[in-house]
Write a protein that holds these residues in place. Structure first.
Motif, PDB file in Angstrom:
ATOM      1  N   VAL A  33       0.855  -1.186   0.000  1.00 25.42           N
ATOM      2  CA  VAL A  33       0.000   0.000   0.000  1.00 25.42           C
ATOM      3  C   VAL A  33       0.888   1.233   0.000  1.00 25.42           C
ATOM      4  O   VAL A  33       1.670   1.454   0.918  1.00 25.42           O
ATOM      5  CB  VAL A  33      -0.926   0.025   1.236  1.00 25.42           C
ATOM      6  CG1 VAL A  33      -1.762   1.298   1.250  1.00 25.42           C
ATOM      7  CG2 VAL A  33      -1.815  -1.204   1.273  1.00 25.42           C
ATOM      8  N   LEU A  34       0.789   2.024  -1.047  1.00 24.31           N
ATOM      9  CA  LEU A  34       1.440   3.332  -1.130  1.00 24.31           C
ATOM     10  C   LEU A  34       0.324   4.356  -1.115  1.00 24.31           C
ATOM     11  O   LEU A  34      -0.670   4.208  -1.823  1.00 24.31           O
ATOM     12  CB  LEU A  34       2.232   3.471  -2.429  1.00 24.31           C
ATOM     13  CG  LEU A  34       3.358   2.474  -2.653  1.00 24.31           C
ATOM     14  CD1 LEU A  34       3.909   2.628  -4.059  1.00 24.31           C
ATOM     15  CD2 LEU A  34       4.444   2.680  -1.630  1.00 24.31           C
ATOM     16  N   PHE A  35       0.453   5.378  -0.318  1.00 23.35           N
ATOM     17  CA  PHE A  35      -0.608   6.383  -0.331  1.00 23.35           C
ATOM     18  C   PHE A  35      -0.027   7.776  -0.246  1.00 23.35           C
ATOM     19  O   PHE A  35       1.071   7.990   0.245  1.00 23.35           O
ATOM     20  CB  PHE A  35      -1.623   6.154   0.803  1.00 23.35           C
ATOM     21  CG  PHE A  35      -1.065   6.347   2.181  1.00 23.35           C
ATOM     22  CD1 PHE A  35      -1.154   7.581   2.800  1.00 23.35           C
ATOM     23  CD2 PHE A  35      -0.472   5.302   2.854  1.00 23.35           C
ATOM     24  CE1 PHE A  35      -0.644   7.765   4.075  1.00 23.35           C
ATOM     25  CE2 PHE A  35       0.036   5.476   4.129  1.00 23.35           C
ATOM     26  CZ  PHE A  35      -0.045   6.704   4.740  1.00 23.35           C
ATOM     27  N   GLN A  36      -0.793   8.712  -0.787  1.00 26.97           N
ATOM     28  CA  GLN A  36      -0.445  10.123  -0.745  1.00 26.97           C
ATOM     29  C   GLN A  36      -1.730  10.893  -0.526  1.00 26.97           C
ATOM     30  O   GLN A  36      -2.699  10.724  -1.274  1.00 26.97           O
ATOM     31  CB  GLN A  36       0.213  10.561  -2.055  1.00 26.97           C
ATOM     32  CG  GLN A  36       0.574  12.026  -2.066  1.00 26.97           C
ATOM     33  CD  GLN A  36       1.330  12.405  -3.343  1.00 26.97           C
ATOM     34  OE1 GLN A  36       1.709  11.545  -4.116  1.00 26.97           O
ATOM     35  NE2 GLN A  36       1.519  13.676  -3.542  1.00 26.97           N
ATOM     36  N   ALA A  37      -1.753  11.728   0.489  1.00 22.33           N
ATOM     37  CA  ALA A  37      -2.947  12.524   0.770  1.00 22.33           C
ATOM     38  C   ALA A  37      -3.149  13.547  -0.346  1.00 22.33           C
ATOM     39  O   ALA A  37      -2.206  14.183  -0.794  1.00 22.33           O
ATOM     40  CB  ALA A  37      -2.814  13.234   2.116  1.00 22.33           C
ATOM     41  N   THR A  38      -4.389  13.669  -0.790  1.00 30.78           N
ATOM     42  CA  THR A  38      -4.707  14.659  -1.823  1.00 30.78           C
ATOM     43  C   THR A  38      -5.204  15.955  -1.210  1.00 30.78           C
ATOM     44  O   THR A  38      -5.282  16.971  -1.877  1.00 30.78           O
ATOM     45  CB  THR A  38      -5.755  14.110  -2.800  1.00 30.78           C
ATOM     46  OG1 THR A  38      -6.913  13.711  -2.061  1.00 30.78           O
ATOM     47  CG2 THR A  38      -5.209  12.928  -3.577  1.00 30.78           C
ATOM     48  N   THR A  39      -5.571  15.915   0.057  1.00 26.76           N
ATOM     49  CA  THR A  39      -5.940  17.113   0.812  1.00 26.76           C
ATOM     50  C   THR A  39      -5.279  17.002   2.183  1.00 26.76           C
ATOM     51  O   THR A  39      -5.037  15.896   2.663  1.00 26.76           O
ATOM     52  CB  THR A  39      -7.465  17.225   1.007  1.00 26.76           C
ATOM     53  OG1 THR A  39      -7.929  16.076   1.704  1.00 26.76           O
ATOM     54  CG2 THR A  39      -8.186  17.360  -0.315  1.00 26.76           C
TER      55      THR A  39
END
Length: 91
Positions: A33-39
């Motif tokens: 799982v790779l994640f990046q907040a968009t807000t």
């Protein structure tokens, strides 16, 4: 290896829910799982009462104005209490 890309919202519980393709059943997987907040994460406003909704006191202020609670020197009157026999149903 297959990729699934999705845009989602993580709620207060912090749980990410991912629906897998229907052909992936009874299968062991290795998941990355790779994640990046968009807000930016929502910051709760620091208040004296952080567990109350922000407008709680404005909405409830004066709600007992028509039936005020009166406290006097006489204490609690037994006449105001329901008799205990009426609290329990007898069969």
């Amino acid at each position: 290896m297959q990729n699934i890309r999705l845009a989602t919202h993580i709620g207060e519980d912090g749980i990410l829910k991912v629906q897998m393709p229907s052909e992936v059943k009874n299968t062991e997987l290795e998941v990355l799982v790779l994640f990046q907040a968009t807000t930016p994460p929502r910051q709760e406003k620091a208040t004296k009462h952080p567990k109350w909704p922000s407008d709680f006191f404005e909405k409830t202020w004066g709600s007992c104005a028509d039936a005020p609670i009166i406290i006097d020197e006489e204490g609690v009157s037994a006449k105001l209490d329901d008799p205990p026999e009426e609290l329990f149903a007898t069969r």
